[in-house]
Design an enzyme around this catalytic site. Structure first.
Site, PDB file in Angstrom:
ATOM      1  N   CYS B  33     -41.355 -47.440 -19.729  1.00 50.84           N
ATOM      2  CA  CYS B  33     -41.865 -47.088 -18.396  1.00 50.84           C
ATOM      3  C   CYS B  33     -43.073 -46.173 -18.479  1.00 50.84           C
ATOM      4  O   CYS B  33     -43.765 -45.978 -17.481  1.00 50.84           O
ATOM      5  CB  CYS B  33     -40.789 -46.370 -17.579  1.00 50.84           C
ATOM      6  SG  CYS B  33     -39.323 -47.331 -17.257  1.00 50.84           S
ATOM      7  N   CYS B 103     -41.371 -42.518 -10.022  1.00 55.02           N
ATOM      8  CA  CYS B 103     -41.497 -42.971 -11.404  1.00 55.02           C
ATOM      9  C   CYS B 103     -41.705 -41.817 -12.370  1.00 55.02           C
ATOM     10  O   CYS B 103     -41.281 -41.878 -13.508  1.00 55.02           O
ATOM     11  CB  CYS B 103     -42.578 -44.034 -11.550  1.00 55.02           C
ATOM     12  SG  CYS B 103     -44.252 -43.452 -11.395  1.00 55.02           S
TER      13      CYS B 103
END
Lengths: 402, 124
Positions: B33, B103
């Site tokens: 990620c 995120c």
């Protein structure tokens, strides 16, 4: 603090001569090129001259040049226009996994409208293999669309060979040459190109103007309807100042091509060799030789691209990255992933794209500050060096946007 | 796009590093990620956090939130530290761009995992 612009693949400054030429056609010679009177005629004359200059840059003839709003429109008109005009011949399109979204999303759109698309893989250098193109061709293939040079890693595709193959099979060949035009010598005859999209602001013309080259005889359906502009292919009053600017920029690009390619190539080679020598755990992305003169792209392991860009920006240097944070999505660059890079390595990418205004001193300064920045970010990174083995608790296993 | 406070913590991050004899270590995120945050805690007998360090791989927001959470938690009791949320860290930084809220805003989660690690170790 001095500001250094190393992001010429994003956009370029408008040339002062280009701006002056465009300005004249806003304030003084403002006529509508479709008008019969003197104002209209002087605008028409300027549009015709610009068409000649743009054609000359790529070895085409003036009546094969159609002005557009830019690269995206050119790609849309080429791909959808060919698809819709030739659907009786077939419904298959071949492209590559590393195209710009202007091509990829257009192809995906066509898939929803009865077309099938093959997305060719690339090798580790970001290059399409001729064999793959050959093997993908079916009796339904009507169009091959492969970019001339990749916008992220700069790899120059074997366009001439792909074009020859397409020509042999009676298939149209379009190339998105947005990054190449003005930065790399192009001859549409020699390269067997049927359609080619370009964008003005990538080579010192203003934003909002571009052109599509369509070889005489290629069947393309209009997407935008209205007046009879651009020979009924692209309705809408001509953006005369933009067109004049594009013509001027094309003229300058043609004059300066050889010098520019050599100059940028030298600066780029220095950046590549110094970065590879000075900084450990770094990978060069893209082809070592077949790449745009101004493009250098690296992955620095153990660090993330956005924090690298922010640090460079604090030092006055503007560059770009293929990390998820900078791609506007949660995945890193589709180009780097298609080349086989892992997500981790793709997140740490840095793209430097040089322009004719850059100097050796700017390159020196960049090479001086970069190692410190990399060291600092790596010192902060849990991926770098010795680290404790703890269980990773991952609340976002799929990296989804909440 | 980032606030001055975020840029301050990004440029001069507080408490970067590792604690060799940490009482607890917590880590969240993954390299895929583009974010990994690891927090090291030193906790005394009165359940007070006496020292804290972090190491982060990630974007500007990831580094700034990690730095901020270490500043917020130093000298706090564990119970107080557990109250700190990702949202509170973002607010302390004067806000984060919307795309970064989920995120890259995981520093409080890393802290909570470090506290849990300490409690688990102590329980043994």
């Amino acid at each position: 603090m001095k500001r250094i612009y190393f992001d010429h693949s994003a956009t370029t400054p408008v040339d002062k001569e280009v701006a002056a030429a465009a300005l004249e056609y806003m304030t003084e010679k403002f006529g509508n090129a479709s008008s019969i009177h003197g104002f209209g005629r002087e605008a028409r004359k300027a549009v015709d001259e610009a068409r000649e200059k743009v054609a000359a840059l790529i070895g085409a003839t003036a009546n094969e040049i159609f002005f557009t709003s830019g690269g995206t429109e050119g790609d849309n008109l080429a791909i959808k226009g060919v698809a819709f005009a030739n659907r009786k011949k077939g419904n298959h399109i071949i492209t590559s996994a590393i195209e710009h979204h202007a091509v990829l999303h257009t192809c995906e759109y066509l898939e929803k409208h009865g077309f099938t698309v093959t997305y060719l893989p690339v090798d580790e250098y970001g290059m399409v293999r001729i064999e793959d193109v050959k093997n993908a061709i079916t009796d339904k293939t009507i169009l091959i669309t492969i970019m001339m040079a990749n916008n992220e890693v700069g790899t120059i595709q074997p366009v001439k060979e792909i074009g020859r193959l397409a020509r042999e099979k009676g298939i149209y060949f379009h190339t998105d040459a947005v990054q190449a035009v003005g930065n790399y010598p192009i001859d549409v005859q020699e390269m067997n190109i049927d359609l080619l999209a370009m964008s003005g602001h990538k080579f010192h013309a203003p934003k909002g103007i571009g052109a599509l080259y369509i070889r005489r005889g290629v069947r393309v359906e209009a997407l935008q309807h209205g007046g009879g502009h651009e020979r009924n292919l692209r309705a809408g009053t001509e953006n005369v100042p933009g067109i004049v600017g594009l013509g001027k920029a094309a003229e300058i690009a043609k004059q300066e091509m050889a010098k520019k390619v050599t100059y940028l190539g030298k600066l780029r080679d220095r950046i590549i060799s110094e970065v590879m020598a000075k900084i450990p755990h770094v990978k060069l992305n893209g082809h070592p030789v077949e790449r745009l003169p101004g493009n250098a792209n690296f992955s620095f392991l153990f660090i993330e691209g956005e924090s690298l860009l922010l640090n460079l920006d604090l030092k006055g240097i503007a560059a770009s990255s293929g990390s998820a944070c900078t791609s506007g999505s949660l995945d890193p660059s589709h180009v780097l992933l298609a080349m086989g890079l892992t997500h981790e390595v793709a997140h740490g990418s840095l793209r430097i794209t040089l322009g004719r205004g850059n100097t050796a001193e700017e390159v020196d300064y960049f090479l001086e500050v970069l190692p410190e920045i990399i060291d600092r970010l790596r010192a902060m990174s849990p991926l770098f060096g010795e680290s404790a083995n703890t269980v990773v608790n991952n609340p976002c296993s799929e990296c989804h946007m909440h | 796009m980032y606030t001055e406070k975020v840029m301050d913590h990004f440029t001069n991050p507080r408490n970067v590093g590792e604690l060799k004899d940490a009482s607890g270590i917590g880590e969240v995120g993954n390299a895929k990620c583009g974010d990994i945050m690891r927090i090291y805690l030193k906790v005394d007998d009165n359940d007070v956090i006496t020292d804290v360090k972090f190491k982060t791989f990630g974007c500007g927001a990831a580094i700034a939130t990690s730095s901020m959470v270490t500043e917020m938690v130093k000298g706090k009791k564990l119970a107080e530290a557990l109250e700190i949320s990702n949202q509170a860290v973002a607010e302390a930084l004067g806000g984060l761009p919307p795309a970064k809220m989920h995120c890259s805003n995981l520093a409080a989660d890393a802290l909570h995992h470090a506290i849990k690690d300490y409690i688990d170790k102590k329980g043994k």
